[in-house]
Design a protein around this motif. Sequence first.
Motif, PDB file in Angstrom:
ATOM      1  N   GLU A   1       0.822  -1.216   0.000  1.00 45.02           N
ATOM      2  CA  GLU A   1       0.000   0.000   0.000  1.00 45.02           C
ATOM      3  C   GLU A   1       0.857   1.268   0.000  1.00 45.02           C
ATOM      4  O   GLU A   1       0.538   2.257   0.677  1.00 45.02           O
ATOM      5  CB  GLU A   1      -0.947   0.014   1.218  1.00 45.02           C
TER       6      GLU A   1
ATOM      7  N   GLU B   1       3.818   2.046   1.277  1.00 46.09           N
ATOM      8  CA  GLU B   1       4.573   2.352   2.503  1.00 46.09           C
ATOM      9  C   GLU B   1       3.790   3.130   3.563  1.00 46.09           C
ATOM     10  O   GLU B   1       4.294   3.361   4.657  1.00 46.09           O
ATOM     11  CB  GLU B   1       5.855   3.163   2.197  1.00 46.09           C
ATOM     12  N   LYS B   2       2.572   3.537   3.269  1.00 44.90           N
ATOM     13  CA  LYS B   2       1.824   4.413   4.186  1.00 44.90           C
ATOM     14  C   LYS B   2       1.751   3.846   5.599  1.00 44.90           C
ATOM     15  O   LYS B   2       2.079   4.524   6.576  1.00 44.90           O
ATOM     16  CB  LYS B   2       0.417   4.641   3.646  1.00 44.90           C
ATOM     17  N   TYR B   3       1.309   2.609   5.725  1.00 41.65           N
ATOM     18  CA  TYR B   3       1.062   2.036   7.050  1.00 41.65           C
ATOM     19  C   TYR B   3       2.369   1.662   7.751  1.00 41.65           C
ATOM     20  O   TYR B   3       2.466   1.740   8.974  1.00 41.65           O
ATOM     21  CB  TYR B   3       0.122   0.828   6.931  1.00 41.65           C
TER      22      TYR B   3
ATOM     23  N   LYS C   1       5.109   3.405   7.460  1.00 41.64           N
ATOM     24  CA  LYS C   1       5.643   4.675   7.962  1.00 41.64           C
ATOM     25  C   LYS C   1       4.923   5.128   9.232  1.00 41.64           C
ATOM     26  O   LYS C   1       5.546   5.664  10.151  1.00 41.64           O
ATOM     27  CB  LYS C   1       5.533   5.746   6.880  1.00 41.64           C
ATOM     28  N   ILE C   2       3.617   4.929   9.286  1.00 43.01           N
ATOM     29  CA  ILE C   2       2.855   5.283  10.492  1.00 43.01           C
ATOM     30  C   ILE C   2       3.384   4.497  11.687  1.00 43.01           C
ATOM     31  O   ILE C   2       3.626   5.056  12.767  1.00 43.01           O
ATOM     32  CB  ILE C   2       1.349   4.987  10.285  1.00 43.01           C
TER      33      ILE C   2
ATOM     34  N   CYS D   1      -3.346  -0.048  11.267  1.00 40.54           N
ATOM     35  CA  CYS D   1      -2.146  -0.634  10.664  1.00 40.54           C
ATOM     36  C   CYS D   1      -2.126  -2.147  10.839  1.00 40.54           C
ATOM     37  O   CYS D   1      -1.696  -2.883   9.943  1.00 40.54           O
ATOM     38  CB  CYS D   1      -0.894  -0.002  11.282  1.00 40.54           C
TER      39      CYS D   1
END
Length: 296
Positions: free
Chosen positions: A118, A120-122, A124-125, A160
Amino acid sequence: MARQNKMSHRELINHLENKGVTFQQCTKGQAINFIDRNNYYYKISAFRKNFTKRGDKYQNLDFEYLKDLASLDFRIRNILLNISINTEHFIKTELTRQIDNNPKEDGYDIVKKFKDFEGEKYYKITWRKFKKSRYQNDMYIKRRDNVPYWVLLEHMDYGCLMQFLKMYYEKYKPKSLKKAYELGDNARFIRNACAHNSVFLLNIFKDDNKLENVSASVTTLASQANLLKYKNFKKVNDLLSLFALAKVYCSPDVYKYQKEDIKNFLIRCQRHKEDYKKNIELTKMFVIFQKIVAIL
């Protein structure tokens, strides 16, 4: 929209009275003291929307009922948050068990896959949470250059976690994670609402609070509870999902304690049962909750 003048607590109570709220079971003095000490006006007055209006006047609404609904809302939010947190823990436990017993996973490569998942969004969170952790900085210093999945899981929020589970499930399709994959996102909405103290016992049956489609799993659960015509209402959909997940994943002892909490809540709901008989919205709300609990 024009700015509203700030009112004193006495003026706010008088405003409710002008809108048809009565003060027979709770005096105006007691009501003023209540919003001075126990709750704030904006939140407690929100529950008035569960009552019908004739013209600009609310019908059969005493301030005592607003207090009662605020108390019930506080209780059910705490119960649902507790169930959500427990369910999240046991889903994470099952996900860990699956990965630990999967010879195709070494515990590290899956973190790299998640980083690419996805966009890297999740990842990184989760990484930001790990890096800024107040109490686990030693873990970050030790693991930051080569993070195994079991460390990353410790810092995932529910959203996440569901994305991580989605990635794993779509690759390996373990049967034990099917329910979490299908229903986990629905339960997340309840968890977040309760964690942020959002009013829950409100707007359950509003037409603008419906989903166009629900999953086959929710439809099956709604059918079992004889609630098919309510399954598209967001909170009914999410309650069915959360309770189904709790039943599947929580340990027997934890599930037993949760059932006891819900049982006590349902008993507490009876305090103003006779007063609420004229209120179709509230009556329907309590009946539906009982039906969901009965099948799960």
